[in-house]
Design an enzyme around this catalytic site. Sequence first.
Site: not given
Ligand SMILES: *Cc1c(COP(=O)(O)O)cnc(C)c1O
Length: 360
Positions: A35, A255
């Site tokens: 994702k 800055y």
């Molecule tokens: C993003 C996500 C994962 C992966 O989590 P990590 O901590 O990056 O391994 C697993 N399950 C769900 C439902 C997620 O949304």
Amino acid sequence: MSRKVRADIHLGAIVQNYRLARAQAPGARAVAVVKANAYGHGAVQVARALAVEADAFGVACIEEALELREAGLTQPVVLLEGFFDADELPVIAQEGFWPAVHSEHQLEMLEQVELPAPIPVWLKVDTGMHRLGFEPEAVPAMVARLRACETVADILLMTHFACSDEPGHGMTEVQLARFGRLADELGLDASLSNSAAVMAWPEAHHQWLRPGVMLYGATPFEEPNPVADQLQAAMTLSSEIIAVREVPAGEAVGYGATFSCDRPHRIGTVAMGYGDGYPRHARTGTPVIVAGQRTRLVGRVSMDMLTVDLTDLPQAGVGSRVELWGRQLAVSEVARWCDTIPYTLLTCLTPRVPRCYDYD
Ligand SMILES: *Cc1c(COP(=O)(O)O)cnc(C)c1O
């Protein structure tokens, strides 16, 4: 020549990290979570690198899943947030996506729609995260309703941990206890483990793992962990020194003039800033690697530039390579200096940074 900012993406490391995840639970299958553009690494390129061995991919929504199909990837794709409207369901059925079902609202859509083929669903159980899903007590009735739907094929139970990155945390035990033997009693497969649970909670493995951040070589833990210590960094973010100056004692840099030189400093200006996704809130002292040696960020990060201390690196100069995180500097170490987690650093890298793929 052009600006020297780049993110090298090591696809071979991602494949190794995926294998390491699966090796924690022989016999289990693993959804490679890609994702958010594979946490900034490029979803299509990452999925292609994993295509030979990944059992499935995991994304947030149908748009991300379709991007994989358009690139020619044929594996099942789990929609971790499920579907939002009934008009997604025919596409889900046609494309072989596996949606999460986390609310009654979605269940009703499945009961009312007609589909060319039944779809597998991942029923989400809320064991304590209190974000999505059904209470454990409600699950048998929901499973019965899903089983009665002609639109539903296999059902799997899924839950998500709030604290699996803290190995001593009682919350994971509470969540495991609430999940209990639900899956066995209903005769269903289950998926509980994000990266932290893959590495630290073997009792949570069940039939399907869901590793995300570990694929990218970043540890979710604050403390060392014997599995996480074997991960390989999948992204090296780098740039170059574009200017060097001698700044006298009493002068300040950048800055807000937040960094004052208590003695003469040799300051290098690096082409990298928050416009690239390097966090503006990185503090003075945040490590950086210049020409292979560790030094520190000083002063505030600007949109396109940041400044580093070269006082003790006389050999470094204009054109020296600067690694902001990657193989020589763990992104999780940088994240601690920015009061954040490696997930945000990787995910917030902007499209301005060219991704350069290698198979190392
Ligand atoms: C993003 C996500 C994962 C992966 O989590 P990590 O901590 O990056 O391994 C697993 N399950 C769900 C439902 C997620 O949304």
